[in-house]
Structures are given as C-alpha cells and as structure tokens.
Motif scaffolding. Structure first.
Motif, PDB file in Angstrom:
ATOM      1  N   GLU A  77       0.833  -1.208   0.000  1.00 16.83           N
ATOM      2  CA  GLU A  77       0.000   0.000   0.000  1.00 16.83           C
ATOM      3  C   GLU A  77       0.868   1.259   0.000  1.00 16.83           C
ATOM      4  OE1 GLU A  77      -2.714  -0.122   3.235  1.00 16.83           O
ATOM      5  OE2 GLU A  77      -3.669  -1.970   2.578  1.00 16.83           O
ATOM      6  N   ILE A  78       2.009   1.148   0.674  1.00 15.79           N
ATOM      7  CA  ILE A  78       2.964   2.251   0.719  1.00 15.79           C
ATOM      8  C   ILE A  78       4.295   1.750   0.152  1.00 15.79           C
ATOM      9  CG2 ILE A  78       4.226   3.870   2.186  1.00 15.79           C
ATOM     10  CD1 ILE A  78       1.943   3.705   4.189  1.00 15.79           C
ATOM     11  N   LEU A 138       0.499   4.699  -2.269  1.00 16.62           N
ATOM     12  CA  LEU A 138       1.230   5.884  -1.834  1.00 16.62           C
ATOM     13  C   LEU A 138       2.713   5.654  -2.081  1.00 16.62           C
ATOM     14  CD1 LEU A 138       1.696   8.595  -0.412  1.00 16.62           C
ATOM     15  CD2 LEU A 138       1.598   7.377   1.780  1.00 16.62           C
ATOM     16  N   SER A 141      -0.778   8.428  -4.964  1.00 15.42           N
ATOM     17  CA  SER A 141      -0.431   9.561  -4.108  1.00 15.42           C
ATOM     18  C   SER A 141       1.083   9.622  -3.997  1.00 15.42           C
ATOM     19  CB  SER A 141      -1.054   9.405  -2.724  1.00 15.42           C
ATOM     20  OG  SER A 141      -2.463   9.338  -2.810  1.00 15.42           O
ATOM     21  N   ALA A 198      -2.723  14.703   4.110  1.00 14.45           N
ATOM     22  CA  ALA A 198      -3.451  13.452   4.347  1.00 14.45           C
ATOM     23  C   ALA A 198      -2.567  12.247   4.049  1.00 14.45           C
ATOM     24  CB  ALA A 198      -4.710  13.412   3.494  1.00 14.45           C
ATOM     25  N   ALA A 199      -1.786  12.324   2.984  1.00 16.79           N
ATOM     26  CA  ALA A 199      -0.874  11.228   2.649  1.00 16.79           C
ATOM     27  C   ALA A 199       0.205  11.085   3.707  1.00 16.79           C
ATOM     28  CB  ALA A 199      -0.249  11.478   1.278  1.00 16.79           C
ATOM     29  N   GLU A 230      -0.101  11.807   6.929  1.00 19.53           N
ATOM     30  CA  GLU A 230      -0.704  11.178   8.108  1.00 19.53           C
ATOM     31  C   GLU A 230      -0.873   9.684   7.881  1.00 19.53           C
ATOM     32  OE1 GLU A 230      -1.093  12.429  11.016  1.00 19.53           O
ATOM     33  OE2 GLU A 230      -0.413  14.410  10.351  1.00 19.53           O
ATOM     34  N   GLU A 231      -1.194   9.302   6.669  1.00 19.69           N
ATOM     35  CA  GLU A 231      -1.352   7.889   6.327  1.00 19.69           C
ATOM     36  C   GLU A 231      -0.055   7.111   6.523  1.00 19.69           C
ATOM     37  OE1 GLU A 231      -2.160   5.241   2.271  1.00 19.69           O
ATOM     38  OE2 GLU A 231      -2.739   7.349   2.334  1.00 19.69           O
ATOM     39  N   SER A 232       1.072   7.776   6.273  1.00 16.25           N
ATOM     40  CA  SER A 232       2.361   7.079   6.319  1.00 16.25           C
ATOM     41  C   SER A 232       3.178   7.405   7.562  1.00 16.25           C
ATOM     42  CB  SER A 232       3.184   7.451   5.079  1.00 16.25           C
ATOM     43  OG  SER A 232       3.430   8.851   5.048  1.00 16.25           O
ATOM     44  N   ARG A 233       2.638   8.216   8.473  1.00 16.61           N
ATOM     45  CA  ARG A 233       3.422   8.677   9.615  1.00 16.61           C
ATOM     46  C   ARG A 233       4.028   7.524  10.413  1.00 16.61           C
ATOM     47  NH1 ARG A 233       3.527  13.254  13.086  1.00 16.61           N
ATOM     48  NH2 ARG A 233       1.751  14.242  12.069  1.00 16.61           N
TER      49      ARG A 233
END
Length: 240
Positions: A7-8, A36, A61, A88-89, A91-94
C-alpha cells in the motif's frame, strides 16, 4: 521489486532517474493506482514536483522526502526526515516513516519543499566545511598546530552558531539596518575579511572561495550597506 501487494512504497535510490528506471515501466506503472509512493532521495525541488505530477497521472499519491541523517541515525529517535506533499498522505504514512527516525517532519504540501530545505541545510554544512578547509590551509601556512585550531573551533562554535541564528532571524524579519540589537555590521566584517585575504595572498593560499565572498561584500557595500547589519548581505545572494 514487488509492488502489487504494497500500500505504501518507499523508494530510496540514487536519484529520480533511478526511480524512473524502477517504477515507470509499463508493467509496474499499471499497478500503482491507489498506492502511496514515498520517495526519499537527495534531489531537486523541480525533480520532486515532476515526480509528483507523474505519479498523480497514474493514480498514485506521492510524498517526497529528504533523509537528514547519516546511516547510524536511521531508526533512532534523533533520525530526521523532512517530508513534503499532501498532509493526508503524510498522516497515512506517519507510523511507517516513524520507524526510520523519531524526528519526522511534514514541512508543507508542495512536494518540492523537502529537497529545497535539504539543499539549504547542506549549504550551511558546506559553508562550515569549506570554511574549515580554509582555516586548515591558513593554520598550516602559519605553522599553527591543527589540534590548537580544533580547540579554538570548540570555543568559538557557540558564538558562530549564535551569529548564524541571528542572521536567519533578521533576514526573515527584513531587519537589515543596524540597530540596538545588531551583533555586527558589515564594516568590521569587511575589514577583518581583508586581513584574511592579505594573509592568503602572502602565503599563496587558494582564494577561490574568498573571491566569492569579496563579490558579495562589494555588491552590498556599493549599494550603501557598509554600516548596516551583516544580514543585509542576504539581499545580494539571490538572482543577479
């Protein structure tokens, strides 16, 4: 490279050209939609913006980042990563990025900001390192033991750090005229600078760097800033 199930996708290669070779092929590009991409390389702001545009065009993203640490800091609390792109991206990967270093900073939505700030910080570092090379050359020419030079650097480093911090603050505020809080105006710097130039000329020390300093001093002085705060020189470091 397995990207189908991720996903990342974190990319840490030599440069943007290497990323193109890895991810821009039709077989990989076709499976990037909805993923992402976090690109952690040393590059240019426009390279990051071009990359963000390309990935957006393929439904992915994108975050761009710069690792501000040597390998021994990776995975530690002191490890610093600068990241730019959509909040937002980020925060998704933090949580994922937090595994790489404890000091992960999102510095803005513009994907070019991370590498722009990286370049600015590198300019500070190289300024100190090339200044160190000049100091070593002067010390050797004048038979000063380098251990003595090292001790003096340790003693004066806090003063220099304070001057740089003040320079940045005053430039940010546009406070270029000398005032009651000025630590040093252009005039005494320029006088002391010429003592260095004379010494280097007498000893045959390379003046490539100091000739650059001279050019900046002269632009500012010719514009009437001789008795203004040293920060006024920042007005003459932009596009000519």
């Amino acid at each position: 490279m397995e990207v189908n199930t991720a996903e990342i996708i974190i990319v840490n290669v030599t440069d943007y050209s290497a990323t193109v070779a890895l991810l821009h092929g039709a077989d990989v590009a076709s499976v990037l939609r909805g993923k992402l991409i976090v690109e952690l390389i040393s590059g240019t702001p426009h390279g990051a913006r071009d990359a963000a545009e390309w990935f957006a065009g393929h439904g992915a993203s994108y975050l761009d980042g710069a690792i501000m640490a040597t390998p021994d800091f990776i995975g530690t609390e002191a490890g610093t990563l600068l990241v730019s792109g959509p909040a937002a991206a980020f925060e998704e990967s933090r949580a994922v990025l937090g595994a790489l270093g404890g000091n992960v900073q999102h510095i803005g939505a513009d994907p070019g900001l991370a590498n722009a700030l990286d370049s600015a910080v590198l300019a500070l570092m190289w300024g100190a390192l090339f200044g160190g090379l000049q100091a070593i050359a002067v010390s050797r020419a004048e038979a000063i033991d380098l251990e003595t030079l090292g001790k003096q650097w340790s003693a004066t480093a806090p003063v220099i750090d304070g001057l740089v911090a003040d320079l940045i603050r005053r430039s940010a505020a546009g406070r270029y005229a000398a005032d009651g809080e000025t630590l040093s105006s252009v005039s005494p710097h320029y006088g002391a600078f010429h003592h260095l130039v004379e010494l280097m000329s007498a000893r045959g020390i390379d003046r490539t760097i100091t000739d650059g300093y001279e050019a900046i001093f002269r632009r500012a002085i010719d514009a009437g800033h001789l008795h203004d705060d040293f920060a006024s020189l920042s007005l003459y470091m932009g596009r000519r």
